[in-house]
Design a protein around this motif. Structure first.
Motif, PDB file in Angstrom:
ATOM      1  N   SER A  60      73.251  -8.427  53.902  1.00  0.00           N
ATOM      2  CA  SER A  60      72.412  -7.903  54.948  1.00  0.00           C
ATOM      3  C   SER A  60      71.066  -8.715  54.929  1.00  0.00           C
ATOM      4  O   SER A  60      70.581  -9.042  56.026  1.00  0.00           O
ATOM      5  CB  SER A  60      72.440  -6.554  55.271  1.00  0.00           C
ATOM      6  OG  SER A  60      71.626  -6.105  54.331  1.00  0.00           O
ATOM      7  N   GLU A 150      76.496   1.433  54.313  1.00  0.00           N
ATOM      8  CA  GLU A 150      77.809   1.942  55.116  1.00  0.00           C
ATOM      9  C   GLU A 150      77.517   3.465  55.227  1.00  0.00           C
ATOM     10  O   GLU A 150      77.962   4.198  55.994  1.00  0.00           O
ATOM     11  CB  GLU A 150      79.118   1.454  54.842  1.00  0.00           C
ATOM     12  CG  GLU A 150      79.099  -0.007  55.035  1.00  0.00           C
ATOM     13  CD  GLU A 150      80.508  -0.426  54.757  1.00  0.00           C
ATOM     14  OE1 GLU A 150      81.306   0.328  54.425  1.00  0.00           O
ATOM     15  OE2 GLU A 150      80.850  -1.655  54.497  1.00  0.00           O
ATOM     16  N   ASN A 151      77.170   4.024  54.222  1.00  0.00           N
ATOM     17  CA  ASN A 151      77.066   5.639  53.992  1.00  0.00           C
ATOM     18  C   ASN A 151      75.909   6.050  54.457  1.00  0.00           C
ATOM     19  O   ASN A 151      75.746   7.275  54.158  1.00  0.00           O
ATOM     20  CB  ASN A 151      77.505   5.973  52.653  1.00  0.00           C
ATOM     21  CG  ASN A 151      76.689   5.714  51.489  1.00  0.00           C
ATOM     22  OD1 ASN A 151      75.683   5.024  51.887  1.00  0.00           O
ATOM     23  ND2 ASN A 151      76.674   6.103  50.291  1.00  0.00           N
ATOM     24  N   GLN A 182      82.087  -0.088  49.387  1.00  0.00           N
ATOM     25  CA  GLN A 182      81.250  -1.234  50.348  1.00  0.00           C
ATOM     26  C   GLN A 182      81.050  -2.460  49.496  1.00  0.00           C
ATOM     27  O   GLN A 182      81.158  -3.687  50.131  1.00  0.00           O
ATOM     28  CB  GLN A 182      79.960  -0.689  50.723  1.00  0.00           C
ATOM     29  CG  GLN A 182      79.021  -1.563  51.621  1.00  0.00           C
ATOM     30  CD  GLN A 182      77.774  -1.116  51.955  1.00  0.00           C
ATOM     31  OE1 GLN A 182      77.479  -0.117  52.099  1.00  0.00           O
ATOM     32  NE2 GLN A 182      76.700  -2.051  52.014  1.00  0.00           N
ATOM     33  N   ASN A 185      84.278  -4.264  49.877  1.00  0.00           N
ATOM     34  CA  ASN A 185      84.228  -4.775  51.256  1.00  0.00           C
ATOM     35  C   ASN A 185      83.721  -5.993  51.504  1.00  0.00           C
ATOM     36  O   ASN A 185      83.976  -6.798  52.084  1.00  0.00           O
ATOM     37  CB  ASN A 185      83.946  -3.680  52.132  1.00  0.00           C
ATOM     38  CG  ASN A 185      84.749  -2.464  52.102  1.00  0.00           C
ATOM     39  OD1 ASN A 185      85.963  -2.413  51.605  1.00  0.00           O
ATOM     40  ND2 ASN A 185      84.503  -1.399  52.882  1.00  0.00           N
ATOM     41  N   GLU A 186      82.280  -6.065  50.696  1.00  0.00           N
ATOM     42  CA  GLU A 186      81.552  -7.197  51.019  1.00  0.00           C
ATOM     43  C   GLU A 186      81.790  -8.169  49.982  1.00  0.00           C
ATOM     44  O   GLU A 186      80.852  -9.549  49.805  1.00  0.00           O
ATOM     45  CB  GLU A 186      80.042  -6.853  50.883  1.00  0.00           C
ATOM     46  CG  GLU A 186      79.612  -5.935  52.058  1.00  0.00           C
ATOM     47  CD  GLU A 186      78.108  -5.569  52.012  1.00  0.00           C
ATOM     48  OE1 GLU A 186      77.446  -5.585  50.788  1.00  0.00           O
ATOM     49  OE2 GLU A 186      77.553  -4.953  52.948  1.00  0.00           O
ATOM     50  N   ASN A 221      80.049  -3.378  60.232  1.00  0.00           N
ATOM     51  CA  ASN A 221      80.400  -2.467  59.251  1.00  0.00           C
ATOM     52  C   ASN A 221      79.375  -1.555  59.102  1.00  0.00           C
ATOM     53  O   ASN A 221      79.503  -0.303  58.511  1.00  0.00           O
ATOM     54  CB  ASN A 221      80.759  -2.880  58.199  1.00  0.00           C
ATOM     55  CG  ASN A 221      79.824  -3.717  57.236  1.00  0.00           C
ATOM     56  OD1 ASN A 221      78.948  -4.610  58.175  1.00  0.00           O
ATOM     57  ND2 ASN A 221      79.470  -3.466  56.132  1.00  0.00           N
ATOM     58  N   LYS A 222      78.250  -1.679  59.654  1.00  0.00           N
ATOM     59  CA  LYS A 222      76.876  -0.754  59.614  1.00  0.00           C
ATOM     60  C   LYS A 222      76.796   0.107  60.787  1.00  0.00           C
ATOM     61  O   LYS A 222      75.715   0.624  61.240  1.00  0.00           O
ATOM     62  CB  LYS A 222      75.668  -1.493  59.290  1.00  0.00           C
ATOM     63  CG  LYS A 222      75.550  -2.412  58.071  1.00  0.00           C
ATOM     64  CD  LYS A 222      75.950  -1.610  56.812  1.00  0.00           C
ATOM     65  CE  LYS A 222      75.629  -2.531  55.523  1.00  0.00           C
ATOM     66  NZ  LYS A 222      74.702  -3.153  55.028  1.00  0.00           N
ATOM     67  N   GLU A 224      78.227   2.534  62.428  1.00  0.00           N
ATOM     68  CA  GLU A 224      78.279   4.069  62.166  1.00  0.00           C
ATOM     69  C   GLU A 224      77.215   4.353  61.567  1.00  0.00           C
ATOM     70  O   GLU A 224      76.683   5.561  62.073  1.00  0.00           O
ATOM     71  CB  GLU A 224      79.537   4.461  61.539  1.00  0.00           C
ATOM     72  CG  GLU A 224      79.675   5.854  61.663  1.00  0.00           C
ATOM     73  CD  GLU A 224      81.147   6.265  61.033  1.00  0.00           C
ATOM     74  OE1 GLU A 224      81.552   7.585  60.785  1.00  0.00           O
ATOM     75  OE2 GLU A 224      82.081   5.349  60.943  1.00  0.00           O
ATOM     76  N   ALA A 225      76.816   3.733  60.573  1.00  0.00           N
ATOM     77  CA  ALA A 225      75.540   4.302  59.760  1.00  0.00           C
ATOM     78  C   ALA A 225      74.278   4.207  60.648  1.00  0.00           C
ATOM     79  O   ALA A 225      73.408   4.860  60.722  1.00  0.00           O
ATOM     80  CB  ALA A 225      75.408   3.569  58.649  1.00  0.00           C
ATOM     81  N   SER A 257      75.979  -4.236  64.603  1.00  0.00           N
ATOM     82  CA  SER A 257      75.490  -3.204  64.263  1.00  0.00           C
ATOM     83  C   SER A 257      74.958  -2.091  65.169  1.00  0.00           C
ATOM     84  O   SER A 257      74.853  -0.802  65.028  1.00  0.00           O
ATOM     85  CB  SER A 257      74.233  -3.423  63.047  1.00  0.00           C
ATOM     86  OG  SER A 257      73.389  -4.057  63.639  1.00  0.00           O
TER      87      SER A 257
END
Length: 266
Positions: A60, A150-151, A182, A185-186, A221-222, A224-225, A257
């Motif tokens: 990121s 992500e969390n 994560q 995932n990355e 993917n970010k 929601e966070a 995002s």
């Protein structure tokens, strides 16, 4: 929450003390963040002989770092660099190591005054925490460049171990499963069983001691966070929510995002 449309390309608003800026692309986000960080560096170096910065190591941050390296106005030889976390137990030369990531993407490209890396191979991780804490005590942090996981973590302060009142500056933590997933995932690891289970991280109070914080968070993917960070309760359930209490913090987002946020952008 208050909104201001800065231009047709950028939407800005504040949530608590946190300034939020939304860009159409992650490239535009990275460029603007780099300009702002450079301006901050130059301003601070007019006030003191050298400054201290903490950097995050994550995909990121890549757009931002690329632009920062290209900025010829920065006097890197007056900057001491730190990073915010490191896996425990990876081989010294492992490409996934955060110190190695930062070497490839930033540290090896600019003539920094000093670089202080966390040793994830230390025989005694607790002693390594004490060593790094002492360094941070000796170098008052002026700027923190970070992201959000992500969390909702900042650095490796995952929800189960995050503590807004942590008495430590640096500590050993166990990584939760969303954090480890994560990394897969990355494409940093090929399987979750290869992701280390523990790490050394600067704590949340340790990060918040930084004078100014620039937080770059692109990608879907970010989303929601980011939504939890801005619209949820300020609690360790979403560690990044603490940024809403930090004066001098800016959150940079791209359209992806920010996709779960309600803004006044058409």
């Amino acid at each position: 929450m208050s909104y201001t449309t800065a231009s047709s390309d950028v939407v800005t608003f504040t949530k608590g003390m946190l300034e939020v800026r939304i860009f159409h692309t992650r490239e535009a986000m990275g460029k603007e963040a780099a300009i702002n960080v450079s301006d901050s560096i130059q301003r601070l170096l007019k006030q003191k002989e050298e400054i201290n910065m903490i950097f995050a190591a994550a995909p990121s941050q890549s757009d931002f770092m690329k632009e920062l390296i290209a900025d010829k106005a920065i006097e890197w030889n007056r900057i001491n660099a730190f990073h915010m976390d490191e896996y425990i137990g990876l081989e010294k030369e492992a490409s996934q190591g955060f110190g190695n990531f930062l070497k490839r993407n930033l540290f090896d490209h600019v003539p920094l005054k000093s670089v202080h890396l966390i040793n994830g191979q230390a025989d005694d991780p607790e002693e390594e925490c004490k060593r790094y804490s002492k360094l941070l005590e000796q170098h008052t942090v002026d700027i923190v460049c970070l992201g959000i996981g992500e969390n909702g973590h900042i650095a490796f302060n995952d929800p189960p171990v995050a503590d807004f009142k942590d008495p430590k500056q640096v500590k050993v933590v166990e990584l939760d499963m969303p954090c480890r997933q994560q990394q897969v995932n990355e494409n940093l690891f090929t399987g979750i069983d290869l992701v280390p289970t523990h790490a050394i991280t600067i704590t949340i109070p340790g990060l918040l001691r930084g004078g100014e914080m620039f937080c770059m968070v692109p990608a879907l993917n970010k989303a929601e966070a980011v939504n939890h960070t801005l619209n949820g309760e300020i609690s360790e359930a979403c560690p990044a929510s603490i940024l809403r209490t930090k004066k001098g913090a800016i959150l940079y987002l791209d359209r992806d995002s920010a996709s779960l946020l309600e803004t006044e952008e058409a």
